[in-house]
Design a protein around this motif. Structure first.
Motif, mmCIF file in Angstrom:
data_model
loop_
_atom_site.group_PDB
_atom_site.id
_atom_site.type_symbol
_atom_site.label_atom_id
_atom_site.label_comp_id
_atom_site.label_asym_id
_atom_site.label_seq_id
_atom_site.Cartn_x
_atom_site.Cartn_y
_atom_site.Cartn_z
ATOM 1 N N GLY A 103 15.603 74.775 -0.885
ATOM 2 C CA GLY A 103 14.263 74.542 -1.444
ATOM 3 C C GLY A 103 13.361 74.053 -0.331
ATOM 4 O O GLY A 103 12.645 73.064 -0.454
ATOM 5 N N ARG A 107 9.169 72.004 6.240
ATOM 6 C CA ARG A 107 8.748 70.670 6.694
ATOM 7 C C ARG A 107 9.931 69.832 7.196
ATOM 8 O O ARG A 107 9.879 69.250 8.293
ATOM 9 C CB ARG A 107 8.059 69.939 5.525
ATOM 10 N N GLU A 157 14.458 79.423 0.020
ATOM 11 C CA GLU A 157 13.217 79.061 -0.681
ATOM 12 C C GLU A 157 12.779 80.250 -1.542
ATOM 13 O O GLU A 157 12.581 81.347 -1.019
ATOM 14 C CB GLU A 157 12.144 78.700 0.370
HETATM 15 N N1 SAH Z 1 12.135 70.402 0.321
HETATM 16 C C1 SAH Z 1 10.785 70.682 0.762
HETATM 17 C C2 SAH Z 1 9.888 71.234 -0.344
HETATM 18 C C3 SAH Z 1 9.701 70.320 -1.540
HETATM 19 S S1 SAH Z 1 8.604 71.023 -2.770
HETATM 20 C C4 SAH Z 1 10.184 69.440 1.372
HETATM 21 O O1 SAH Z 1 10.733 68.345 1.181
HETATM 22 O O2 SAH Z 1 9.166 69.567 2.062
HETATM 23 C C5 SAH Z 1 9.776 71.714 -3.927
HETATM 24 C C6 SAH Z 1 10.318 73.051 -3.486
HETATM 25 O O3 SAH Z 1 11.323 73.479 -4.391
HETATM 26 C C7 SAH Z 1 9.256 74.146 -3.451
HETATM 27 O O4 SAH Z 1 9.267 74.760 -2.202
HETATM 28 C C8 SAH Z 1 9.709 75.088 -4.542
HETATM 29 O O5 SAH Z 1 9.351 76.429 -4.338
HETATM 30 C C9 SAH Z 1 11.206 74.884 -4.522
HETATM 31 N N2 SAH Z 1 11.892 75.343 -5.725
HETATM 32 C C10 SAH Z 1 11.400 75.479 -6.980
HETATM 33 N N3 SAH Z 1 12.345 75.981 -7.801
HETATM 34 C C11 SAH Z 1 13.464 76.175 -7.051
HETATM 35 C C12 SAH Z 1 14.752 76.707 -7.319
HETATM 36 N N4 SAH Z 1 15.096 77.115 -8.523
HETATM 37 N N5 SAH Z 1 15.641 76.785 -6.288
HETATM 38 C C13 SAH Z 1 15.281 76.372 -5.047
HETATM 39 N N6 SAH Z 1 14.079 75.869 -4.747
HETATM 40 C C14 SAH Z 1 13.161 75.767 -5.725
#
Ligand code: SAH
Length: 278
Positions: free
Chosen positions: A95, A100, A117
């Motif tokens: 995810g 970042r 992602e």
């Molecule tokens: N981990 C990153 C992003 C956090 S935002 C950070 O800390 O910067 C949450 C993220 O989860 C988003 O990019 C979103 O697209 C992702 N997400 C949403 N549903 C998901 C799923 N089913 N499996 C994996 N990622 C998912």
């Protein structure tokens, strides 16, 4: 999870089962697929910036990375370097959003990073953010694979990863998919490898966010799920320095359960040794 929970409108649920039944149904593939489509749909409407992936709290980036770095350092020292490990370290950033966590932290500690992602415009931004010309690391540190799939559909290559990093995304998974993801992902760990789960935690029970279709679970809720995944907590730390009013954040390092201790039958010597009468 027996404790009561709420949703973002203040509605109360008797327990998590009641909430999941309503949100993803029971053996109802179309309901479940709606849950995931809406979750990803929410993020598709968010701009591909640090502020965007942090829900408008871009100022959290710095303390977040600092807290994660301390946690990761202590784990790497204990689990790999002191144990004579090290070598070519590989991590999966789950995810990952726009990359970042990889860009600010993982790329400096790992030689190969895979990103997973489901939102394509985030992953496109990650490709740019992590292009070698935009990084301050040597060529022994690089982002290798960019997988545009959600966690619930992902199975890693066997024994590829030293660490699987899961931050601020597991709330999108139902309990069932949470458990099956970690069970599958265990086979993606190298011997001695571990997961880092960094997540918001609810004070008790759970909180359903109706807007982005995610659930914030309590520490107890997480622990019950870890148990069902066959994972044990090797280390845990509270994130410090976040603004008031946000959920508390915890970092868990999780590893596959140690093999159960085998108790050998008594040896002859023990059998013949006189017992001590107290
Ligand atoms: N981990 C990153 C992003 C956090 S935002 C950070 O800390 O910067 C949450 C993220 O989860 C988003 O990019 C979103 O697209 C992702 N997400 C949403 N549903 C998901 C799923 N089913 N499996 C994996 N990622 C998912």
């Amino acid at each position: 999870m027996d404790a009561v929970g709420t949703d973002s409108d203040g509605r109360e649920f008797k327990n998590a089962e009641e909430m999941w039944r309503e949100e993803v149904g029971v053996a109802d593939p179309s309901k479940k697929s709606n849950w995931y489509t809406e979750g990803v749909g929410y993020w598709q409407g968010v701009e591909a910036t640090v502020d965007g992936v942090l829900g408008g709290y871009g100022q959290v980036n710095e303390p977040d990375i600092k807290g994660s770095e301390e946690f990761l350092n202590s784990l790497l020292a204990e689990r790999f370097l002191d144990a004579g490990g090290g070598g070519n370290l590989v991590v999966l950033d789950c995810g990952s959003g726009i990359g970042r966590v990889t860009k600010n932290l993982l790329i400096r500690y790992f030689n190969e990073i895979d990103l997973l992602e489901p939102v394509s415009h985030f992953l496109d931004a990650a490709r740019i953010n992590l292009a070698p010309e935009n990084l301050m690391v040597t060529e022994e540190h690089k982002a290798v694979n960019f997988y545009c799939v959600p966690l619930q559909e992902f199975t890693p290559d066997a024994q590829r990863y030293d660490v699987v990093w899961v931050q601020w995304c597991i709330g999108h998974l139902s309990d069932e998919d949470f458990i099956s993801f970690f069970k599958r992902a265990k086979s993606g760990l190298k011997p001695g490898g571990f997961f880092v789960l960094k997540e918001n935690v609810a004070r008790q029970g759970f909180v359903l966010d109706k807007q982005d279709k995610s659930v914030t679970r309590s520490d107890l809720y997480f622990r019950q799920l870890f148990n069902q995944c066959g994972l044990h907590i090797c280390k845990m730390k509270d994130q410090k320095g976040f603004p008031n009013g946000l959920f508390a954040v915890k970092m868990y390092a999780l590893a596959p359960e140690l093999p159960k201790k085998v108790y050998k039958s008594k040896s002859k010597r023990q059998v013949n040794r006189p017992g001590i009468i107290k």
